[in-house]
Design a protein around this motif. Structure first.
Motif, short mmCIF file in Angstrom:
data_model
loop_
_atom_site.label_atom_id
_atom_site.label_comp_id
_atom_site.label_asym_id
_atom_site.label_seq_id
_atom_site.Cartn_x
_atom_site.Cartn_y
_atom_site.Cartn_z
N LYS A 1 48.69 41.77 82.04
CA LYS A 1 49.49 41.00 83.00
C LYS A 1 49.26 41.51 84.42
O LYS A 1 49.20 40.72 85.38
N SER A 2 49.14 42.82 84.56
CA SER A 2 48.92 43.41 85.88
C SER A 2 47.58 42.99 86.45
O SER A 2 47.45 42.67 87.63
N LYS A 3 46.55 42.98 85.58
CA LYS A 3 45.22 42.55 86.03
C LYS A 3 45.23 41.09 86.45
O LYS A 3 44.56 40.69 87.40
N MET A 4 46.02 40.29 85.72
CA MET A 4 46.07 38.87 86.01
C MET A 4 46.61 38.61 87.41
O MET A 4 46.21 37.66 88.08
N LYS A 5 47.54 39.44 87.85
CA LYS A 5 48.14 39.23 89.16
C LYS A 5 47.14 39.41 90.29
O LYS A 5 47.30 38.85 91.37
N SER A 6 46.09 40.19 90.04
CA SER A 6 45.11 40.46 91.09
C SER A 6 43.85 39.63 90.96
O SER A 6 42.87 39.87 91.64
N THR A 7 43.85 38.67 90.04
CA THR A 7 42.65 37.86 89.81
C THR A 7 42.98 36.38 89.93
O THR A 7 43.93 35.91 89.33
N LEU A 8 42.23 35.66 90.72
CA LEU A 8 42.45 34.22 90.83
C LEU A 8 41.94 33.56 89.57
O LEU A 8 40.80 33.76 89.18
N THR A 9 42.77 32.76 88.93
CA THR A 9 42.42 32.25 87.63
C THR A 9 42.06 30.78 87.60
O THR A 9 41.30 30.34 86.76
N ASN A 10 42.64 30.00 88.49
CA ASN A 10 42.43 28.55 88.44
C ASN A 10 41.20 28.15 89.24
O ASN A 10 41.30 27.67 90.38
N ILE A 11 40.04 28.35 88.67
CA ILE A 11 38.80 27.96 89.33
C ILE A 11 38.66 26.45 89.26
O ILE A 11 38.71 25.88 88.17
N PRO A 12 38.52 25.77 90.40
CA PRO A 12 38.36 24.31 90.36
C PRO A 12 37.19 23.90 89.48
O PRO A 12 36.11 24.50 89.54
N ASP A 13 37.39 22.88 88.65
CA ASP A 13 36.36 22.44 87.72
C ASP A 13 35.06 22.06 88.42
O ASP A 13 33.97 22.24 87.88
N GLU A 14 35.18 21.49 89.64
CA GLU A 14 33.97 21.03 90.32
C GLU A 14 33.04 22.16 90.74
O GLU A 14 31.88 21.93 91.07
N PHE A 15 33.53 23.42 90.69
CA PHE A 15 32.70 24.57 91.05
C PHE A 15 31.98 25.16 89.83
O PHE A 15 31.19 26.09 89.98
N LEU A 16 32.28 24.63 88.65
CA LEU A 16 31.70 25.16 87.42
C LEU A 16 30.53 24.29 86.97
O LEU A 16 30.65 23.06 86.90
N CYS A 17 29.42 24.91 86.63
CA CYS A 17 28.28 24.17 86.10
C CYS A 17 28.60 23.70 84.69
O CYS A 17 29.01 24.51 83.83
N PRO A 18 28.45 22.42 84.39
CA PRO A 18 28.77 21.92 83.04
C PRO A 18 27.91 22.52 81.94
O PRO A 18 28.30 22.49 80.78
N ILE A 19 26.76 23.06 82.29
CA ILE A 19 25.87 23.64 81.27
C ILE A 19 26.23 25.08 80.98
O ILE A 19 26.36 25.49 79.82
N THR A 20 26.41 25.88 82.03
CA THR A 20 26.65 27.31 81.84
C THR A 20 28.13 27.67 81.80
O THR A 20 28.49 28.76 81.36
N CYS A 21 28.99 26.76 82.27
CA CYS A 21 30.43 27.03 82.38
C CYS A 21 30.69 28.20 83.34
O CYS A 21 31.69 28.91 83.21
N GLU A 22 29.80 28.42 84.31
CA GLU A 22 29.96 29.49 85.29
C GLU A 22 29.96 28.89 86.70
O GLU A 22 29.50 27.77 86.92
#
Length: 483
Positions: free
Chosen positions: A399-420
Protein backbone atom coordinates in the motif's frame (compact mmCIF):
# COMPACT_ATOMS: atom_id res chain seq x y z
CA UNK A 1 -2.68 -16.09 -34.26
CA UNK A 2 -6.27 -16.78 -35.30
CA UNK A 3 -6.70 -18.15 -38.81
CA UNK A 4 -9.93 -18.48 -40.77
CA UNK A 5 -9.95 -22.04 -42.09
CA UNK A 6 -13.45 -22.48 -43.52
CA UNK A 7 -16.79 -20.75 -44.07
CA UNK A 8 -20.05 -22.69 -44.22
CA UNK A 9 -22.82 -21.03 -46.22
CA UNK A 10 -25.46 -23.76 -46.55
CA UNK A 11 -28.22 -22.25 -44.42
CA UNK A 12 -30.72 -19.91 -46.09
CA UNK A 13 -31.70 -18.02 -42.91
CA UNK A 14 -30.18 -16.83 -39.63
CA UNK A 15 -27.82 -19.28 -37.90
CA UNK A 16 -28.96 -19.61 -34.28
CA UNK A 17 -26.54 -22.12 -32.77
CA UNK A 18 -23.44 -24.21 -33.46
CA UNK A 19 -21.82 -26.97 -31.41
CA UNK A 20 -18.88 -29.38 -31.57
CA UNK A 21 -18.44 -33.02 -30.67
CA UNK A 22 -15.04 -34.74 -30.87
CA UNK A 23 -15.47 -35.31 -34.60
CA UNK A 24 -18.47 -33.28 -35.79
CA UNK A 25 -19.81 -29.74 -36.03
CA UNK A 26 -23.57 -29.14 -36.00
CA UNK A 27 -25.36 -25.92 -36.90
CA UNK A 28 -29.04 -24.95 -36.82
CA UNK A 29 -31.06 -22.14 -38.31
CA UNK A 30 -34.34 -20.33 -38.66
CA UNK A 31 -34.61 -22.20 -41.98
CA UNK A 32 -35.88 -25.20 -39.89
CA UNK A 33 -32.84 -27.37 -40.68
CA UNK A 34 -29.85 -28.77 -38.82
CA UNK A 35 -26.62 -29.40 -40.70
CA UNK A 36 -23.80 -31.71 -39.61
CA UNK A 37 -20.19 -31.54 -40.81
CA UNK A 38 -17.06 -33.64 -40.36
CA UNK A 39 -14.13 -31.92 -38.65
CA UNK A 40 -11.71 -33.74 -40.94
CA UNK A 41 -12.52 -31.69 -44.04
CA UNK A 42 -15.76 -29.84 -43.10
CA UNK A 43 -17.70 -31.91 -45.62
CA UNK A 44 -21.39 -32.35 -44.86
CA UNK A 45 -22.50 -35.67 -43.43
CA UNK A 46 -24.41 -37.96 -45.85
CA UNK A 47 -27.58 -37.67 -43.74
CA UNK A 48 -27.39 -33.87 -43.48
CA UNK A 49 -29.45 -31.69 -43.47
CA UNK A 50 -31.72 -32.98 -40.72
CA UNK A 51 -35.37 -32.07 -41.18
CA UNK A 52 -37.92 -32.71 -38.47
CA UNK A 53 -38.89 -29.38 -36.96
CA UNK A 54 -41.78 -27.41 -38.41
CA UNK A 55 -40.45 -24.02 -37.30
CA UNK A 56 -37.05 -22.40 -36.81
CA UNK A 57 -34.46 -24.35 -34.80
CA UNK A 58 -33.05 -22.33 -31.90
CA UNK A 59 -30.39 -24.52 -30.30
CA UNK A 60 -28.36 -27.69 -30.84
CA UNK A 61 -26.03 -29.65 -28.56
CA UNK A 62 -24.15 -32.97 -28.59
CA UNK A 63 -24.35 -35.57 -25.84
CA UNK A 64 -20.86 -35.84 -24.28
CA UNK A 65 -20.72 -39.65 -24.14
CA UNK A 66 -22.90 -40.90 -27.00
CA UNK A 67 -23.41 -40.11 -30.71
CA UNK A 68 -26.60 -38.11 -30.12
CA UNK A 69 -27.49 -34.56 -31.13
CA UNK A 70 -30.34 -32.65 -29.46
CA UNK A 71 -32.19 -29.79 -31.15
CA UNK A 72 -35.11 -27.59 -30.06
CA UNK A 73 -37.52 -25.36 -31.89
CA UNK A 74 -40.41 -22.93 -31.87
CA UNK A 75 -42.60 -25.98 -32.59
CA UNK A 76 -42.30 -26.91 -28.88
CA UNK A 77 -40.26 -30.03 -29.57
CA UNK A 78 -36.82 -31.19 -28.50
CA UNK A 79 -35.56 -33.92 -30.84
CA UNK A 80 -32.77 -36.46 -30.29
CA UNK A 81 -30.94 -37.46 -33.48
CA UNK A 82 -28.61 -40.41 -34.01
CA UNK A 83 -25.26 -39.30 -35.42
CA UNK A 84 -24.75 -42.76 -36.88
CA UNK A 85 -27.48 -42.36 -39.50
CA UNK A 86 -29.34 -39.09 -38.86
CA UNK A 87 -32.49 -40.85 -37.69
CA UNK A 88 -34.75 -39.51 -34.92
CA UNK A 89 -34.10 -41.35 -31.64
CA UNK A 90 -36.83 -39.53 -29.69
CA UNK A 91 -39.03 -36.44 -29.86
CA UNK A 92 -39.93 -34.68 -26.61
CA UNK A 93 -42.88 -32.30 -26.51
CA UNK A 94 -42.58 -29.49 -23.96
CA UNK A 95 -45.45 -30.17 -21.49
CA UNK A 96 -46.77 -26.63 -22.02
CA UNK A 97 -46.24 -26.85 -25.81
CA UNK A 98 -44.43 -23.52 -25.56
CA UNK A 99 -41.61 -22.73 -28.05
CA UNK A 100 -38.36 -24.26 -26.79
CA UNK A 101 -35.50 -21.76 -26.90
CA UNK A 102 -32.58 -23.70 -25.44
CA UNK A 103 -31.43 -27.26 -24.68
CA UNK A 104 -28.33 -28.71 -23.04
CA UNK A 105 -27.02 -32.16 -22.06
CA UNK A 106 -25.52 -32.71 -18.62
CA UNK A 107 -21.81 -33.67 -18.75
CA UNK A 108 -22.67 -37.23 -17.65
CA UNK A 109 -25.26 -37.46 -20.48
CA UNK A 110 -27.94 -38.58 -18.01
CA UNK A 111 -30.13 -35.51 -18.40
CA UNK A 112 -31.18 -33.12 -21.14
CA UNK A 113 -32.53 -29.73 -20.07
CA UNK A 114 -34.98 -27.79 -22.24
CA UNK A 115 -36.11 -24.22 -21.55
CA UNK A 116 -39.14 -22.60 -23.12
CA UNK A 117 -40.60 -19.20 -23.92
CA UNK A 118 -43.16 -19.47 -21.10
CA UNK A 119 -40.38 -19.89 -18.51
CA UNK A 120 -40.81 -23.65 -18.13
CA UNK A 121 -37.75 -25.86 -17.71
CA UNK A 122 -37.76 -29.64 -18.09
CA UNK A 123 -35.13 -32.22 -17.18
CA UNK A 124 -35.47 -35.24 -19.47
CA UNK A 125 -34.01 -38.59 -18.44
CA UNK A 126 -32.08 -39.50 -21.59
CA UNK A 127 -31.62 -43.30 -21.05
CA UNK A 128 -35.30 -43.72 -20.13
CA UNK A 129 -36.54 -41.14 -22.69
CA UNK A 130 -39.00 -39.59 -20.24
CA UNK A 131 -39.44 -36.54 -18.00
CA UNK A 132 -37.38 -36.53 -14.83
CA UNK A 133 -38.54 -33.19 -13.35
CA UNK A 134 -40.12 -29.93 -14.53
CA UNK A 135 -40.42 -26.44 -13.07
CA UNK A 136 -40.53 -22.80 -14.17
CA UNK A 137 -39.02 -19.40 -13.43
CA UNK A 138 -41.12 -16.59 -12.02
CA UNK A 139 -40.78 -14.17 -14.92
CA UNK A 140 -39.68 -14.14 -18.54
CA UNK A 141 -38.66 -16.69 -21.14
CA UNK A 142 -35.83 -19.16 -20.64
CA UNK A 143 -33.14 -18.36 -23.19
CA UNK A 144 -29.98 -19.94 -21.73
CA UNK A 145 -28.91 -22.94 -19.69
CA UNK A 146 -25.75 -24.80 -18.72
CA UNK A 147 -24.75 -27.66 -16.41
CA UNK A 148 -21.91 -27.63 -13.87
CA UNK A 149 -19.00 -30.00 -14.62
CA UNK A 150 -20.25 -32.54 -12.05
CA UNK A 151 -23.80 -32.47 -13.54
CA UNK A 152 -25.26 -31.61 -10.12
CA UNK A 153 -26.22 -28.01 -10.88
CA UNK A 154 -28.21 -26.47 -13.71
CA UNK A 155 -28.11 -22.72 -14.33
CA UNK A 156 -30.80 -21.09 -16.45
CA UNK A 157 -30.94 -17.54 -17.77
CA UNK A 158 -34.13 -15.61 -18.48
CA UNK A 159 -35.19 -12.74 -20.71
CA UNK A 160 -35.85 -10.75 -17.51
CA UNK A 161 -32.15 -10.89 -16.63
CA UNK A 162 -32.22 -13.53 -13.89
CA UNK A 163 -29.76 -16.39 -13.42
CA UNK A 164 -31.32 -19.28 -11.51
CA UNK A 165 -29.39 -22.22 -10.05
CA UNK A 166 -31.20 -25.56 -9.74
CA UNK A 167 -30.16 -28.91 -8.33
CA UNK A 168 -30.56 -32.17 -10.26
CA UNK A 169 -34.16 -32.46 -9.03
CA UNK A 170 -34.97 -28.92 -10.20
CA UNK A 171 -35.12 -27.46 -6.72
CA UNK A 172 -34.26 -23.77 -6.91
CA UNK A 173 -31.08 -23.10 -4.92
CA UNK A 174 -30.45 -19.49 -5.87
CA UNK A 175 -31.71 -16.75 -8.17
CA UNK A 176 -30.51 -13.22 -8.79
CA UNK A 177 -30.66 -10.39 -11.31
CA UNK A 178 -27.55 -10.76 -13.46
CA UNK A 179 -28.10 -8.59 -16.54
CA UNK A 180 -30.32 -5.61 -17.12
CA UNK A 181 -32.73 -6.14 -20.04
CA UNK A 182 -32.11 -9.89 -20.12
CA UNK A 183 -29.62 -12.76 -20.15
CA UNK A 184 -28.63 -14.05 -23.61
CA UNK A 185 -26.26 -16.93 -22.85
CA UNK A 186 -24.38 -18.64 -20.02
CA UNK A 187 -21.66 -21.29 -19.87
CA UNK A 188 -19.84 -23.22 -17.14
CA UNK A 189 -16.11 -23.80 -17.48
CA UNK A 190 -15.66 -27.56 -17.93
CA UNK A 191 -13.15 -27.92 -15.10
CA UNK A 192 -13.81 -27.16 -11.40
CA UNK A 193 -11.57 -24.57 -9.80
CA UNK A 194 -8.68 -26.28 -8.02
CA UNK A 195 -8.04 -25.89 -4.32
CA UNK A 196 -11.59 -26.31 -3.07
CA UNK A 197 -11.98 -27.24 0.59
CA UNK A 198 -13.11 -30.73 1.42
CA UNK A 199 -16.74 -31.31 0.46
CA UNK A 200 -17.01 -27.95 -1.35
CA UNK A 201 -16.90 -27.51 -5.13
CA UNK A 202 -16.00 -24.24 -6.85
CA UNK A 203 -17.12 -23.60 -10.44
CA UNK A 204 -16.62 -20.75 -12.87
CA UNK A 205 -19.59 -19.45 -14.86
CA UNK A 206 -19.77 -16.85 -17.62
CA UNK A 207 -22.95 -15.01 -18.57
CA UNK A 208 -23.75 -12.31 -21.10
CA UNK A 209 -26.75 -10.23 -21.98
CA UNK A 210 -28.58 -7.28 -23.42
CA UNK A 211 -26.67 -4.83 -21.18
CA UNK A 212 -23.56 -5.25 -23.42
CA UNK A 213 -21.70 -6.96 -20.59
CA UNK A 214 -20.07 -10.29 -19.81
CA UNK A 215 -19.91 -11.37 -16.19
CA UNK A 216 -17.70 -14.00 -14.59
CA UNK A 217 -19.19 -15.76 -11.58
CA UNK A 218 -17.81 -18.00 -8.86
CA UNK A 219 -20.30 -20.64 -7.69
CA UNK A 220 -19.40 -22.58 -4.54
CA UNK A 221 -21.54 -25.54 -3.53
CA UNK A 222 -21.73 -28.40 -1.05
CA UNK A 223 -24.64 -30.46 0.19
CA UNK A 224 -23.96 -29.41 3.77
CA UNK A 225 -23.12 -25.72 3.36
CA UNK A 226 -25.43 -24.91 0.46
CA UNK A 227 -24.66 -22.63 -2.46
CA UNK A 228 -22.94 -19.26 -2.78
CA UNK A 229 -22.77 -17.28 -6.02
CA UNK A 230 -20.82 -14.07 -6.51
CA UNK A 231 -19.76 -11.97 -9.47
CA UNK A 232 -15.96 -11.86 -9.75
CA UNK A 233 -15.55 -9.63 -12.80
CA UNK A 234 -17.55 -7.65 -15.32
CA UNK A 235 -16.14 -7.27 -18.83
CA UNK A 236 -17.47 -4.22 -20.67
CA UNK A 237 -15.86 -4.42 -24.08
CA UNK A 238 -18.65 -4.94 -26.62
CA UNK A 239 -20.57 -1.88 -27.81
CA UNK A 240 -23.90 -3.71 -28.18
CA UNK A 241 -25.80 -6.65 -26.60
CA UNK A 242 -23.69 -9.80 -26.17
CA UNK A 243 -25.60 -12.78 -27.56
CA UNK A 244 -23.15 -15.66 -27.04
CA UNK A 245 -20.30 -16.72 -24.77
CA UNK A 246 -18.34 -19.96 -24.42
CA UNK A 247 -15.37 -21.30 -22.46
CA UNK A 248 -12.61 -23.43 -23.91
CA UNK A 249 -12.47 -26.95 -22.49
CA UNK A 250 -9.68 -26.03 -20.06
CA UNK A 251 -11.45 -22.84 -18.95
CA UNK A 252 -8.52 -20.61 -19.92
CA UNK A 253 -10.13 -18.98 -22.98
CA UNK A 254 -13.50 -17.20 -23.15
CA UNK A 255 -15.14 -16.23 -26.45
CA UNK A 256 -18.06 -13.82 -26.88
CA UNK A 257 -20.16 -12.70 -29.85
CA UNK A 258 -22.28 -9.59 -30.13
CA UNK A 259 -24.82 -7.50 -31.98
CA UNK A 260 -21.85 -5.24 -32.80
CA UNK A 261 -20.86 -8.05 -35.25
CA UNK A 262 -17.58 -8.74 -33.46
CA UNK A 263 -16.20 -11.78 -31.67
CA UNK A 264 -13.74 -11.20 -28.83
CA UNK A 265 -11.37 -13.88 -27.55
CA UNK A 266 -10.11 -13.38 -23.97
CA UNK A 267 -7.55 -14.91 -21.68
CA UNK A 268 -9.62 -15.50 -18.55
CA UNK A 269 -6.91 -15.18 -15.88
CA UNK A 270 -5.23 -12.08 -17.24
CA UNK A 271 -8.45 -10.59 -18.64
CA UNK A 272 -6.61 -9.55 -21.78
CA UNK A 273 -8.00 -9.70 -25.28
CA UNK A 274 -6.23 -12.18 -27.54
CA UNK A 275 -8.09 -11.25 -30.71
CA UNK A 276 -11.04 -9.28 -32.03
CA UNK A 277 -12.69 -10.86 -35.07
CA UNK A 278 -14.89 -8.73 -37.33
CA UNK A 279 -15.55 -11.21 -40.10
CA UNK A 280 -19.35 -11.33 -40.08
CA UNK A 281 -21.60 -8.72 -41.66
CA UNK A 282 -24.56 -9.13 -39.29
CA UNK A 283 -25.15 -9.98 -35.63
CA UNK A 284 -23.06 -12.82 -34.16
CA UNK A 285 -25.55 -15.20 -32.56
CA UNK A 286 -23.47 -18.23 -31.57
CA UNK A 287 -19.93 -19.32 -30.77
CA UNK A 288 -18.50 -22.69 -29.77
CA UNK A 289 -15.02 -24.02 -29.02
CA UNK A 290 -14.18 -27.60 -29.97
CA UNK A 291 -13.41 -29.91 -27.02
CA UNK A 292 -10.23 -31.43 -28.52
CA UNK A 293 -9.31 -29.35 -31.58
CA UNK A 294 -8.05 -25.74 -31.45
CA UNK A 295 -11.16 -24.73 -33.43
CA UNK A 296 -13.72 -21.97 -32.94
CA UNK A 297 -17.07 -21.89 -34.77
CA UNK A 298 -19.04 -18.64 -35.08
CA UNK A 299 -22.65 -18.42 -36.28
CA UNK A 300 -24.30 -15.26 -37.54
CA UNK A 301 -27.48 -13.72 -38.85
CA UNK A 302 -25.61 -13.35 -42.14
CA UNK A 303 -26.52 -17.06 -42.63
CA UNK A 304 -22.93 -18.29 -42.44
CA UNK A 305 -20.73 -20.14 -39.95
CA UNK A 306 -17.04 -19.28 -39.90
CA UNK A 307 -14.49 -21.73 -38.51
CA UNK A 308 -11.23 -20.46 -37.05
CA UNK A 309 -8.07 -22.18 -35.89
CA UNK A 310 -6.68 -20.79 -32.65
CA UNK A 311 -3.05 -20.47 -31.67
CA UNK A 312 -1.80 -23.51 -29.79
CA UNK A 313 -1.65 -23.05 -26.02
CA UNK A 314 2.16 -23.22 -25.92
CA UNK A 315 2.34 -20.21 -28.24
CA UNK A 316 1.90 -16.90 -26.46
CA UNK A 317 -0.39 -14.54 -28.39
CA UNK A 318 -0.02 -10.79 -28.36
CA UNK A 319 -2.38 -9.61 -25.65
CA UNK A 320 -4.41 -6.44 -25.98
CA UNK A 321 -5.32 -4.37 -22.92
CA UNK A 322 -8.85 -4.91 -21.64
CA UNK A 323 -10.48 -2.84 -18.92
CA UNK A 324 -7.73 -3.39 -16.35
CA UNK A 325 -4.15 -3.70 -17.52
CA UNK A 326 -2.21 -6.29 -15.52
CA UNK A 327 1.05 -4.51 -14.72
CA UNK A 328 3.77 -5.36 -12.28
CA UNK A 329 2.54 -5.56 -8.72
CA UNK A 330 3.96 -2.20 -7.71
CA UNK A 331 2.33 -0.55 -10.75
CA UNK A 332 -1.27 -1.74 -10.44
CA UNK A 333 -3.89 -1.26 -7.74
CA UNK A 334 -3.79 -4.05 -5.21
CA UNK A 335 -7.58 -4.36 -5.46
CA UNK A 336 -7.17 -5.42 -9.11
CA UNK A 337 -4.93 -8.39 -8.34
CA UNK A 338 -6.17 -11.78 -9.48
CA UNK A 339 -5.92 -14.93 -7.37
CA UNK A 340 -2.83 -15.88 -9.38
CA UNK A 341 -1.27 -12.48 -8.57
CA UNK A 342 -1.86 -13.19 -4.87
CA UNK A 343 -0.27 -16.63 -5.19
CA UNK A 344 2.82 -15.20 -6.94
CA UNK A 345 3.09 -12.42 -4.36
CA UNK A 346 3.00 -14.89 -1.48
CA UNK A 347 5.75 -16.92 -3.12
CA UNK A 348 7.93 -13.85 -3.70
CA UNK A 349 7.49 -12.74 -0.10
CA UNK A 350 8.49 -16.13 1.35
CA UNK A 351 4.95 -17.08 2.35
CA UNK A 352 4.57 -20.19 0.21
CA UNK A 353 3.29 -22.19 3.16
CA UNK A 354 -0.04 -20.33 3.07
CA UNK A 355 -0.56 -20.31 -0.72
CA UNK A 356 -2.95 -23.27 -0.54
CA UNK A 357 -5.01 -21.51 2.14
CA UNK A 358 -5.40 -18.36 0.03
CA UNK A 359 -6.20 -20.41 -3.08
CA UNK A 360 -8.82 -22.52 -1.31
CA UNK A 361 -10.52 -19.36 -0.06
CA UNK A 362 -10.31 -17.58 -3.44
CA UNK A 363 -8.45 -14.58 -2.02
CA UNK A 364 -7.97 -11.91 -4.68
CA UNK A 365 -6.83 -8.29 -4.31
CA UNK A 366 -10.12 -7.01 -2.93
CA UNK A 367 -10.28 -9.82 -0.37
CA UNK A 368 -6.64 -9.23 0.57
CA UNK A 369 -7.36 -5.59 1.45
CA UNK A 370 -10.04 -6.71 3.91
CA UNK A 371 -7.84 -9.16 5.79
CA UNK A 372 -7.25 -8.50 9.48
CA UNK A 373 -5.58 -10.31 12.33
CA UNK A 374 -8.96 -11.74 13.28
CA UNK A 375 -9.87 -12.96 9.78
CA UNK A 376 -6.43 -14.50 9.27
CA UNK A 377 -6.86 -16.45 12.49
CA UNK A 378 -10.56 -17.31 12.52
CA UNK A 379 -11.49 -17.41 8.81
CA UNK A 380 -8.27 -18.61 7.16
CA UNK A 381 -7.17 -20.64 10.22
CA UNK A 382 -3.56 -19.41 10.10
CA UNK A 383 -2.41 -20.21 13.62
CA UNK A 384 1.14 -18.83 13.52
CA UNK A 385 1.20 -15.29 14.95
CA UNK A 386 4.46 -14.59 13.14
CA UNK A 387 3.01 -15.55 9.75
CA UNK A 388 -0.12 -13.46 10.37
CA UNK A 389 1.94 -10.41 11.29
CA UNK A 390 4.22 -10.87 8.28
CA UNK A 391 1.22 -11.02 5.91
CA UNK A 392 -0.24 -7.81 7.35
CA UNK A 393 3.15 -6.08 7.24
CA UNK A 394 3.68 -7.01 3.60
CA UNK A 395 0.21 -5.72 2.71
CA UNK A 396 1.05 -2.36 4.30
CA UNK A 397 4.35 -2.22 2.40
CA UNK A 398 2.52 -2.71 -0.90
CA UNK A 399 0.00 0.00 0.00
CA UNK A 400 2.86 2.36 0.81
CA UNK A 401 4.51 1.72 -2.56
CA UNK A 402 1.21 2.32 -4.29
CA UNK A 403 0.98 5.82 -2.85
CA UNK A 404 4.22 6.81 -4.56
CA UNK A 405 3.46 5.28 -7.95
CA UNK A 406 1.08 6.63 -10.57
CA UNK A 407 -1.17 3.76 -11.51
CA UNK A 408 -3.77 4.98 -13.98
CA UNK A 409 -1.77 5.03 -17.20
CA UNK A 410 -4.02 6.33 -20.01
CA UNK A 411 -4.84 3.52 -22.44
CA UNK A 412 -3.82 5.61 -25.44
CA UNK A 413 -0.20 5.61 -24.19
CA UNK A 414 -0.02 1.80 -24.17
CA UNK A 415 1.00 -0.19 -27.24
CA UNK A 416 -1.74 -2.75 -27.98
CA UNK A 417 0.90 -5.36 -28.86
CA UNK A 418 3.33 -5.04 -25.96
CA UNK A 419 0.95 -3.58 -23.35
CA UNK A 420 3.79 -1.17 -22.44
CA UNK A 421 4.13 2.62 -22.61
CA UNK A 422 5.12 3.65 -26.13
CA UNK A 423 8.35 5.52 -26.85
CA UNK A 424 8.00 5.92 -30.62
CA UNK A 425 4.28 5.72 -31.50
CA UNK A 426 3.30 5.27 -35.14
CA UNK A 427 -0.07 4.97 -36.88
CA UNK A 428 -0.71 1.90 -39.07
CA UNK A 429 -3.21 1.76 -41.94
CA UNK A 430 -5.84 0.28 -39.58
CA UNK A 431 -5.95 3.64 -37.77
CA UNK A 432 -4.43 2.35 -34.51
CA UNK A 433 -1.19 3.53 -32.90
CA UNK A 434 1.58 1.09 -31.96
CA UNK A 435 5.16 1.13 -30.73
CA UNK A 436 7.22 1.26 -33.92
CA UNK A 437 9.45 -1.74 -33.18
CA UNK A 438 6.45 -3.85 -32.13
CA UNK A 439 4.35 -3.21 -35.25
CA UNK A 440 7.39 -3.57 -37.51
CA UNK A 441 8.06 -6.97 -35.99
CA UNK A 442 4.35 -7.85 -36.36
CA UNK A 443 4.08 -6.96 -40.06
CA UNK A 444 7.33 -8.71 -40.87
CA UNK A 445 5.43 -12.00 -40.54
CA UNK A 446 1.76 -10.95 -40.84
CA UNK A 447 -0.23 -8.61 -43.08
CA UNK A 448 -3.19 -8.23 -40.73
CA UNK A 449 -4.18 -5.68 -38.10
CA UNK A 450 -3.27 -6.75 -34.53
CA UNK A 451 -6.51 -5.11 -33.37
CA UNK A 452 -9.06 -6.37 -35.89
CA UNK A 453 -7.32 -9.31 -37.61
CA UNK A 454 -8.38 -7.79 -40.95
CA UNK A 455 -5.87 -7.32 -43.80
CA UNK A 456 -3.91 -4.07 -43.64
CA UNK A 457 -4.51 -1.81 -46.64
CA UNK A 458 -0.78 -1.03 -46.75
CA UNK A 459 2.33 -1.32 -44.57
CA UNK A 460 2.92 2.42 -44.24
CA UNK A 461 3.73 3.58 -40.69
CA UNK A 462 3.21 7.27 -39.92
CA UNK A 463 4.80 8.87 -36.82
CA UNK A 464 2.10 9.94 -34.35
CA UNK A 465 3.72 13.20 -33.22
CA UNK A 466 0.61 14.46 -31.46
CA UNK A 467 0.43 11.34 -29.30
CA UNK A 468 4.16 11.49 -28.58
CA UNK A 469 3.88 15.12 -27.40
CA UNK A 470 0.96 14.22 -25.14
CA UNK A 471 2.91 11.24 -23.80
CA UNK A 472 5.97 13.40 -23.05
CA UNK A 473 3.80 15.94 -21.21
CA UNK A 474 2.23 13.15 -19.16
CA UNK A 475 5.63 11.68 -18.27
CA UNK A 476 6.88 15.12 -17.21
CA UNK A 477 3.83 15.69 -14.99
CA UNK A 478 4.35 12.25 -13.50
CA UNK A 479 7.97 13.05 -12.65
CA UNK A 480 6.93 16.36 -11.07
CA UNK A 481 4.28 14.62 -9.00
CA UNK A 482 6.68 11.98 -7.73
CA UNK A 483 9.23 14.66 -6.80
Amino acid sequence: MVELVHTLADHIDDVNSCTFSDSLLATCSLDKTIRVYSLNDFSEAPFSPLRGHTYGVHCCCFAPHSPILATCSTDGKTILWSMDNGQVRASFQQPTSSPVRVCKFSPNSLYLASGAADGSVVLWNVPLLKIHRSSSVKDGSLVACTFSPDSKLLVTGSSCGDLTVWDENLRCLHSEKAHDLGVACCDFAAQPIAGAERGMEHFQLASCGQDNEIRLWLISYSGAKGLEMRCKDTLSVHSAPVLACAFSNNGEILVSGSVDKSVIIYKVKSQCIVHILTHHTRYVTACSLAPTYPLLAIGSMDKTVSIWKLRQENDTPALLPLVIRRQSKTETHIENWSEDDIKNWLSEEGLSEVEHVFTANNIDGKELLNLSKESLLHDLKIESLGVRNKILRKIEEIKSKMKSTLTNIPDEFLCPITCEIMKDPVIASDGYSYERSAIENWISTKRTSPMTNLPLENLLLTPNRTLKMALNRWLESRSTTLL
